[in-house]
Design a protein around this motif. Structure first.
Motif, mmCIF file in Angstrom:
data_model
loop_
_atom_site.group_PDB
_atom_site.id
_atom_site.type_symbol
_atom_site.label_atom_id
_atom_site.label_comp_id
_atom_site.label_asym_id
_atom_site.label_seq_id
_atom_site.Cartn_x
_atom_site.Cartn_y
_atom_site.Cartn_z
ATOM 1 N N TRP A 223 0.771 -1.254 0.256
ATOM 2 C CA TRP A 223 -0.073 -0.037 -0.484
ATOM 3 C C TRP A 223 1.239 1.617 0.294
ATOM 4 N N PRO A 224 0.534 2.119 -0.890
ATOM 5 C CA PRO A 224 -0.612 2.267 -2.333
ATOM 6 C C PRO A 224 -0.193 1.643 -3.518
ATOM 7 N N GLU A 225 0.306 0.890 -3.217
ATOM 8 C CA GLU A 225 0.537 0.268 -4.748
ATOM 9 C C GLU A 225 -0.348 -0.243 -5.142
ATOM 10 N N LYS A 226 -1.650 -0.599 -4.400
ATOM 11 C CA LYS A 226 -3.049 -1.981 -4.405
ATOM 12 C C LYS A 226 -3.455 -0.603 -5.493
ATOM 13 N N LEU A 227 -4.126 0.688 -3.897
ATOM 14 C CA LEU A 227 -4.664 0.920 -4.806
ATOM 15 C C LEU A 227 -4.119 2.368 -6.313
ATOM 16 N N PHE A 228 -2.667 2.315 -6.519
ATOM 17 C CA PHE A 228 -2.812 2.960 -7.440
ATOM 18 C C PHE A 228 -2.613 1.818 -8.914
ATOM 19 N N VAL A 229 -2.616 0.563 -9.141
ATOM 20 C CA VAL A 229 -3.159 -0.194 -10.028
ATOM 21 C C VAL A 229 -4.637 -0.325 -9.841
ATOM 22 N N VAL A 230 -5.588 -0.094 -8.849
ATOM 23 C CA VAL A 230 -6.968 -0.124 -9.283
ATOM 24 C C VAL A 230 -7.000 1.802 -10.072
ATOM 25 N N LEU A 231 -6.769 2.159 -9.420
ATOM 26 C CA LEU A 231 -6.465 3.622 -10.616
ATOM 27 C C LEU A 231 -5.993 3.542 -11.348
ATOM 28 N N ASN A 232 -5.022 2.822 -11.614
ATOM 29 C CA ASN A 232 -4.617 2.820 -12.749
ATOM 30 C C ASN A 232 -4.877 2.421 -14.309
ATOM 31 N N GLY A 233 -5.897 1.296 -13.376
ATOM 32 C CA GLY A 233 -7.126 0.038 -14.392
ATOM 33 C C GLY A 233 -8.447 1.568 -14.239
ATOM 34 N N ILE A 234 -8.957 2.159 -13.836
ATOM 35 C CA ILE A 234 -9.805 2.458 -14.392
ATOM 36 C C ILE A 234 -9.868 4.446 -14.452
ATOM 37 N N VAL A 235 -8.635 5.451 -13.614
ATOM 38 C CA VAL A 235 -8.745 6.484 -14.268
ATOM 39 C C VAL A 235 -7.124 6.407 -14.947
ATOM 40 N N PRO A 236 -6.710 5.697 -15.300
ATOM 41 C CA PRO A 236 -5.079 5.996 -16.119
ATOM 42 C C PRO A 236 -4.594 7.480 -15.627
ATOM 43 N N ARG A 237 -5.302 8.613 -16.412
ATOM 44 C CA ARG A 237 -4.888 9.970 -16.813
ATOM 45 C C ARG A 237 -4.302 10.338 -15.134
ATOM 46 N N LEU A 238 -4.484 9.572 -14.117
ATOM 47 C CA LEU A 238 -4.552 10.644 -13.255
ATOM 48 C C LEU A 238 -3.302 9.684 -12.186
ATOM 49 N N VAL A 239 -3.191 8.759 -13.065
ATOM 50 C CA VAL A 239 -1.545 8.046 -12.768
ATOM 51 C C VAL A 239 -0.663 8.843 -13.448
ATOM 52 N N ASP A 240 -1.034 9.077 -14.714
ATOM 53 C CA ASP A 240 -0.024 9.865 -15.759
ATOM 54 C C ASP A 240 0.733 10.555 -15.111
ATOM 55 N N LYS A 241 -0.562 11.938 -14.587
ATOM 56 C CA LYS A 241 -0.384 13.166 -14.022
ATOM 57 C C LYS A 241 0.849 12.675 -13.048
ATOM 58 N N ALA A 242 0.473 11.702 -12.008
ATOM 59 C CA ALA A 242 1.909 11.523 -10.962
ATOM 60 C C ALA A 242 3.110 11.502 -11.815
ATOM 61 N N MET A 243 2.964 10.240 -12.530
ATOM 62 C CA MET A 243 4.188 9.882 -12.571
ATOM 63 C C MET A 243 5.108 10.949 -13.218
ATOM 64 N N LEU A 244 4.442 12.174 -13.933
ATOM 65 C CA LEU A 244 4.301 13.177 -14.696
ATOM 66 C C LEU A 244 5.748 13.393 -13.676
ATOM 67 N N LYS A 245 5.487 14.506 -12.845
ATOM 68 C CA LYS A 245 5.884 14.752 -11.719
ATOM 69 C C LYS A 245 6.740 13.769 -11.419
ATOM 70 N N GLN A 246 7.183 12.985 -11.298
ATOM 71 C CA GLN A 246 8.259 11.430 -10.716
ATOM 72 C C GLN A 246 9.154 12.071 -11.648
#
Length: 260
Positions: A223-246
């Motif tokens: 955790w929070p990896e399990k949450l990001f797995v779910v988010l990436n499957g439902i709203v990948p754009r949110l994970v895109d933004k988080a990755m862009l910051k990293q």
């Protein structure tokens, strides 16, 4: 599934997670056949055998046939072998791409192709695949690794559904970052810079055994990896933004091992 009086073929037994699985399996009453390209590096003990197997070999199917003839009582396989290379796509050699696809994905498919019908005829069998969080979330610097692990996750899911009316169990376990020798120093420093937690191999091994004993079909760790797995499957754009910051932090470490 029960572990007592079972005979498991363990692939990747010289790696951190694989090594951490051997003793708990033996303590649970299982016999373990550890396969490696270098079986001389495997410590023998009661309930443990070592065999040579090259998962990247062209003749892997023939090697599996010979292994089955030597150990006809195998009724479970744990595939936790893997390779990764942390590098930008332009720094990935053809050999590095091929090795990850061969070991991480092709070998798992050939192992299942070999053992699934044998287990079905026996009326008992388990195929356990150790994937990765990066089998659900694409991460910069791991394009080939992610491709192979995404493939492994999809393969195990399709295989589970294909064998759903048979006695063959298919289990997929996805660890997050794990502190093993497979990680170059640049990756360890990157995880520290990003604040990513890394699990000990023994902790991952215990979760794999938990999934096996409780007949879990799939298990994602951390955790929070399990949450990001779910988010990436439902709203990948949110994970895109988080990755862009990293990404600027990732670029500080990317290709360092390749160029050194």
């Amino acid at each position: 599934m029960r572990l007592h009086d079972r005979e498991f073929l363990l692939l990747g037994g010289t790696g951190g997670i694989g090594q951490a699985l051997i003793e708990p399996l033996v303590q649970a009453g299982a016999r373990v056949i550890v396969a490696s390209r270098h079986p001389d590096r495997i410590q023998h003990g009661a309930g443990v055998s070592a065999v040579r197997l090259d998962l990247a070999a062209e003749d892997l199917d023939l090697q599996l046939q010979m292994l089955s003839e030597a150990y006809p009582d195998i009724d479970g396989v744990i595939h936790c072998a893997g390779q990764n290379h942390f590098a930008g796509i332009d720094h990935l050699s053809v050999a590095a791409i091929d090795s990850q696809l061969l070991v991480n994905l092709r070998s798992a498919m050939l192992v299942a192709r070999h053992f699934a019908p044998r287990f079905e005829r026996k009326g008992l069998g388990a195929l356990v695949f150790v994937g990765s969080t990066f089998g659900s979330i694409g991460f910069p610097g791991y394009t080939a690794y992610c491709a192979s692990k995404f493939g492994l996750r999809g393969f195990s899911e399709a295989l589970r559904r294909e064998l759903a009316d048979t006695p063959v169990q298919v289990v997929y376990v996805a660890p997050r970052a794990t502190a093993t020798a497979m990680n170059p120093e640049a990756v360890n420093e990157l995880n520290q810079a990003l604040g990513n937690r890394m699990d000990a191999p023994s902790a991952v091994a215990s979760q794999i055994l938990y999934a096996m004993e409780n007949d879990a079909r799939r298990r994602f760790l951390g955790w929070p990896e399990k949450l990001f797995v779910v988010l990436n499957g439902i709203v990948p754009r949110l994970v895109d933004k988080a990755m862009l910051k990293q990404l600027p932090v990732v670029r500080r470490f990317l290709n360092r091992e390749v160029m050194s």
